[in-house]
Design a protein around this motif. Sequence first.
Motif, PDB file in Angstrom:
ATOM      1  N   THR A  59       0.820  -1.211   0.000  1.00  0.00           N
ATOM      2  CA  THR A  59       0.000   0.000   0.000  1.00  0.00           C
ATOM      3  C   THR A  59       0.855   1.263   0.000  1.00  0.00           C
ATOM      4  O   THR A  59       0.482   2.272  -0.614  1.00  0.00           O
ATOM      5  N   GLY A 167      -7.482   0.491  -2.888  1.00  0.00           N
ATOM      6  CA  GLY A 167      -8.339   0.658  -1.721  1.00  0.00           C
ATOM      7  C   GLY A 167      -8.304  -0.567  -0.821  1.00  0.00           C
ATOM      8  O   GLY A 167      -8.290  -0.450   0.409  1.00  0.00           O
ATOM      9  N   PHE A 168      -8.288  -1.751  -1.452  1.00  0.00           N
ATOM     10  CA  PHE A 168      -8.190  -2.993  -0.686  1.00  0.00           C
ATOM     11  C   PHE A 168      -6.885  -3.049   0.091  1.00  0.00           C
ATOM     12  O   PHE A 168      -6.858  -3.439   1.264  1.00  0.00           O
ATOM     13  N   HIS A 170      -5.058  -0.533   1.132  1.00  0.00           N
ATOM     14  CA  HIS A 170      -5.099   0.444   2.228  1.00  0.00           C
ATOM     15  C   HIS A 170      -5.926  -0.094   3.394  1.00  0.00           C
ATOM     16  O   HIS A 170      -5.502  -0.018   4.558  1.00  0.00           O
ATOM     17  N   SER A 171      -7.096  -0.659   3.096  1.00  0.00           N
ATOM     18  CA  SER A 171      -7.941  -1.204   4.153  1.00  0.00           C
ATOM     19  C   SER A 171      -7.263  -2.371   4.853  1.00  0.00           C
ATOM     20  O   SER A 171      -7.306  -2.485   6.088  1.00  0.00           O
ATOM     21  N   GLY A 172      -6.648  -3.241   4.049  1.00  0.00           N
ATOM     22  CA  GLY A 172      -5.938  -4.374   4.633  1.00  0.00           C
ATOM     23  C   GLY A 172      -4.816  -3.931   5.547  1.00  0.00           C
ATOM     24  O   GLY A 172      -4.590  -4.532   6.615  1.00  0.00           O
ATOM     25  N   ASN A 173      -4.123  -2.862   5.168  1.00  0.00           N
ATOM     26  CA  ASN A 173      -3.028  -2.351   5.990  1.00  0.00           C
ATOM     27  C   ASN A 173      -3.547  -1.840   7.326  1.00  0.00           C
ATOM     28  O   ASN A 173      -2.971  -2.114   8.381  1.00  0.00           O
ATOM     29  N   GLU A 174      -4.661  -1.102   7.299  1.00  0.00           N
ATOM     30  CA  GLU A 174      -5.231  -0.580   8.533  1.00  0.00           C
ATOM     31  C   GLU A 174      -5.688  -1.716   9.451  1.00  0.00           C
ATOM     32  O   GLU A 174      -5.490  -1.671  10.669  1.00  0.00           O
ATOM     33  N   VAL A 175      -6.318  -2.727   8.865  1.00  0.00           N
ATOM     34  CA  VAL A 175      -6.803  -3.848   9.666  1.00  0.00           C
ATOM     35  C   VAL A 175      -5.643  -4.612  10.297  1.00  0.00           C
ATOM     36  O   VAL A 175      -5.663  -4.943  11.493  1.00  0.00           O
TER      37      VAL A 175
END
Length: 403
Positions: A59, A167-168, A170-175
């Motif tokens: 990301t 976007g996936f 970025h979301s995966g990184n946050e999770v």
Amino acid sequence: MGFIRNYGSIVMLLGSIIAGSIAGLIMGENVTYIKPVGDIFLNLLLTAVVPLVFFAIATAIAHIDASHRLGKVMGVMSLVFLSTLLIAAFLTIVAVWIFPVHQHVELSKDIHPEAAGNWGEVITRLLTVNEFYELLSRKNMLPFIIFSVLTGLAAMRTGESGAAFRGFLHSGNEVMKDVLTLIMKAAPVGLGAYFAYQVGTVGPKLFGTYAHSLGIYYGFGTIYFLVGFSFYAFVAGGLNGIKTFWRHNIIPTITAVSSASSIATIPANLVAVKKMGVPDDIGNVVVPLGATLHKDGSSISSIIKMAVVFAMFGKSFNSADIILMALGVTVIASIVEGGIPNGGYIGEMLVMSVYGFPPEALPPLMIIGTLVDPLATILNATGDNVAAMLVTRFLPKRAAAVS
């Protein structure tokens, strides 16, 4: 309250290590009954590291705006970052040679660092695998990092058609960052149990190894901070450069200590580098990227950690191939761990992967990383300021103006 907020986790971790040490001394061999508690924590950490590294690297690259990366600013900055990291690492190796980490403790000799075969085979084995599923093993961290970089580059290059995938990522990184945060809440219990097991089975001589390594880190790290940064400032601007750097580096240093974060020191660094004569178009690139990619303190601690673990497992840390590999691992670890909560542990996983150490090597690496954190943060954060001065010195004025 600010101290508790920023250093509370470190204090709690140290308290649990002390409590575990006392429990180990009292319980002796019976401490093996609580070892599974430490094993469970380590297993959770080891399973989280692979997806975390993938999302963090992919990301970060996927969301780079190429228009801000091109040009000589990025090229000179990369060379400055790489040079200071390698200088810090090599000088630390020299310090370890002069003040070797003695084998007060030897956990095991059944370790075989990856050095067998010719250099072509070694490089091939370190950088690639021939099956996709092998990438998912922590034993193949370098190939996995390369794959993550390629995925991030592809996501960046695909433009609008790759927006959903970015976007996936970025979301995966946050999770995954939050997953690591949740796991690390158990660190005081897990590491306390593991340290109790080590003290109970190995004995109090374990403390000698840690004390010696910390003495090397804080001794050499302080010298590097005062003398090394002064040398860089001299290269950037002569005697006046030294005076300018130290006159304006006080506030960033205090901010780094009080916040315990390179990222949190960015605002203070941006103000400081401007007063140091660094143009905005250079400072606004070098300082934020340096907070993630440029970590002299982590470079020094990586070498110390490797020397300690090699000593604990009865291995020599002075052959040419081991040293060259250590320099490479240090640079990669310093880059990879940036921007990840408790990112130093990612570098420690990389050390274990490259040299073939078992999970038992992780607690010593984590403990040393925790104990050196205050000085490491100072070196990591304020090293970006002197790096910005060096970039200004070596960058052609015309290039700086048009970047």
